[in-house]
Design a protein around this motif. Structure first.
Motif, PDB file in Angstrom:
ATOM      1  N   TYR A  55     -13.951  10.099  -2.759  1.00 45.00           N
ATOM      2  CA  TYR A  55     -14.797  10.807  -1.815  1.00 45.00           C
ATOM      3  C   TYR A  55     -15.109  12.185  -2.394  1.00 45.00           C
ATOM      4  CZ  TYR A  55     -13.151   7.092   1.240  1.00 45.00           C
ATOM      5  OH  TYR A  55     -12.865   5.867   1.773  1.00 45.00           O
ATOM      6  N   LYS A  56     -15.881  12.958  -1.699  1.00 45.68           N
ATOM      7  CA  LYS A  56     -16.285  14.262  -2.209  1.00 45.68           C
ATOM      8  C   LYS A  56     -15.091  15.171  -2.493  1.00 45.68           C
ATOM      9  CE  LYS A  56     -19.459  18.046  -1.329  1.00 45.68           C
ATOM     10  NZ  LYS A  56     -20.505  18.575  -0.469  1.00 45.68           N
ATOM     11  N   ALA A  57     -14.110  15.182  -1.600  1.00 43.18           N
ATOM     12  CA  ALA A  57     -12.999  16.125  -1.730  1.00 43.18           C
ATOM     13  C   ALA A  57     -11.650  15.466  -1.982  1.00 43.18           C
ATOM     14  CB  ALA A  57     -12.910  16.988  -0.477  1.00 43.18           C
ATOM     15  N   VAL A  58     -11.631  14.145  -2.146  1.00 43.05           N
ATOM     16  CA  VAL A  58     -10.343  13.460  -2.264  1.00 43.05           C
ATOM     17  C   VAL A  58     -10.488  12.152  -3.040  1.00 43.05           C
ATOM     18  CG1 VAL A  58     -10.510  12.169  -0.089  1.00 43.05           C
ATOM     19  CG2 VAL A  58      -8.280  12.839  -0.927  1.00 43.05           C
ATOM     20  N   VAL A  59      -9.425  11.808  -3.758  1.00 45.77           N
ATOM     21  CA  VAL A  59      -9.266  10.467  -4.311  1.00 45.77           C
ATOM     22  C   VAL A  59      -8.147   9.851  -3.487  1.00 45.77           C
ATOM     23  CG1 VAL A  59      -8.605   9.087  -6.311  1.00 45.77           C
ATOM     24  CG2 VAL A  59     -10.020  11.123  -6.626  1.00 45.77           C
ATOM     25  N   LYS A  60      -8.451   8.733  -2.848  1.00 46.74           N
ATOM     26  CA  LYS A  60      -7.524   8.104  -1.897  1.00 46.74           C
ATOM     27  C   LYS A  60      -6.989   6.810  -2.491  1.00 46.74           C
ATOM     28  CE  LYS A  60      -8.457   8.116   2.529  1.00 46.74           C
ATOM     29  NZ  LYS A  60      -7.348   8.701   3.285  1.00 46.74           N
ATOM     30  N   LEU A  61      -5.669   6.742  -2.626  1.00 45.04           N
ATOM     31  CA  LEU A  61      -5.008   5.529  -3.069  1.00 45.04           C
ATOM     32  C   LEU A  61      -4.403   4.891  -1.826  1.00 45.04           C
ATOM     33  CD1 LEU A  61      -4.709   4.473  -5.974  1.00 45.04           C
ATOM     34  CD2 LEU A  61      -2.428   5.461  -6.006  1.00 45.04           C
ATOM     35  N   THR A  62      -4.990   3.763  -1.381  1.00 40.91           N
ATOM     36  CA  THR A  62      -4.554   3.105  -0.156  1.00 40.91           C
ATOM     37  C   THR A  62      -3.756   1.852  -0.497  1.00 40.91           C
ATOM     38  OG1 THR A  62      -6.519   3.905   1.011  1.00 40.91           O
ATOM     39  CG2 THR A  62      -5.320   2.082   2.018  1.00 40.91           C
ATOM     40  N   PHE A  63      -2.515   1.821  -0.036  1.00 35.22           N
ATOM     41  CA  PHE A  63      -1.644   0.673  -0.258  1.00 35.22           C
ATOM     42  C   PHE A  63      -1.808  -0.304   0.893  1.00 35.22           C
ATOM     43  CE2 PHE A  63      -0.050   3.583  -3.253  1.00 35.22           C
ATOM     44  CZ  PHE A  63       0.672   2.865  -4.202  1.00 35.22           C
ATOM     45  N   ALA A  64      -2.169  -1.532   0.560  1.00 36.39           N
ATOM     46  CA  ALA A  64      -2.498  -2.548   1.560  1.00 36.39           C
ATOM     47  C   ALA A  64      -1.356  -2.800   2.541  1.00 36.39           C
ATOM     48  CB  ALA A  64      -2.903  -3.846   0.867  1.00 36.39           C
ATOM     49  N   LYS A  65      -0.129  -2.804   2.055  1.00 34.62           N
ATOM     50  CA  LYS A  65       1.041  -3.057   2.910  1.00 34.62           C
ATOM     51  C   LYS A  65       1.968  -1.842   2.899  1.00 34.62           C
ATOM     52  CE  LYS A  65       0.706  -7.957   1.919  1.00 34.62           C
ATOM     53  NZ  LYS A  65       0.660  -8.625   0.634  1.00 34.62           N
TER      54      LYS A  65
END
Length: 118
Positions: A55-65
């Motif tokens: 995103y513009k201000a963030v890199v988001k690492l989303t863990f599915a579980k």
């Protein structure tokens, strides 16, 4: 396509995504990289491990579980209210706790494999 996305970003977000990608691959040499949902890198091994959204201000690492994972280093700092996913938001200049992140990736793979065996 992930390489192209990193290059296209051309700023700290691309550098961060590249570093996170390297740590994920280091933690799990068998990881499979996918490109889904019109531009989201996804890492899988016996199921989804995590996604890497920019995103513009963030890199988001989303863990599915993520909600099912132990997080002794308290890396998760986003999407904490849900019953399934957890995320780590990285902002410009943030340091990465490499060993803790790799442990989290390994825990996610272990969880995926334990559920696949059942």
């Amino acid at each position: 396509m992930i390489d192209a996305r990193i290059e296209e970003l051309g700023d700290w977000r691309g550098q961060m995504l590249s570093r996170l990608r390297a740590l994920i691959r280091d933690a799990d040499p068998d990881v499979v990289e996918e490109w889904k949902w019109r531009g989201v890198p996804v890492w899988e091994d016996a199921g989804m491990i995590c996604t890497g959204e920019t995103y513009k201000a963030v890199v988001k690492l989303t863990f599915a579980k993520g909600a099912a994972l132990e997080d002794p280093s308290s890396l998760f700092n986003s999407s904490l209210e849900g019953n399934t996913r957890r995320a780590i938001d990285f902002h410009e200049g943030d340091a990465i706790n490499a060993e803790a992140l790799k442990a989290l990736v390994r825990a996610a793979v272990s969880l995926n494999k334990s559920k696949a065996r059942k």
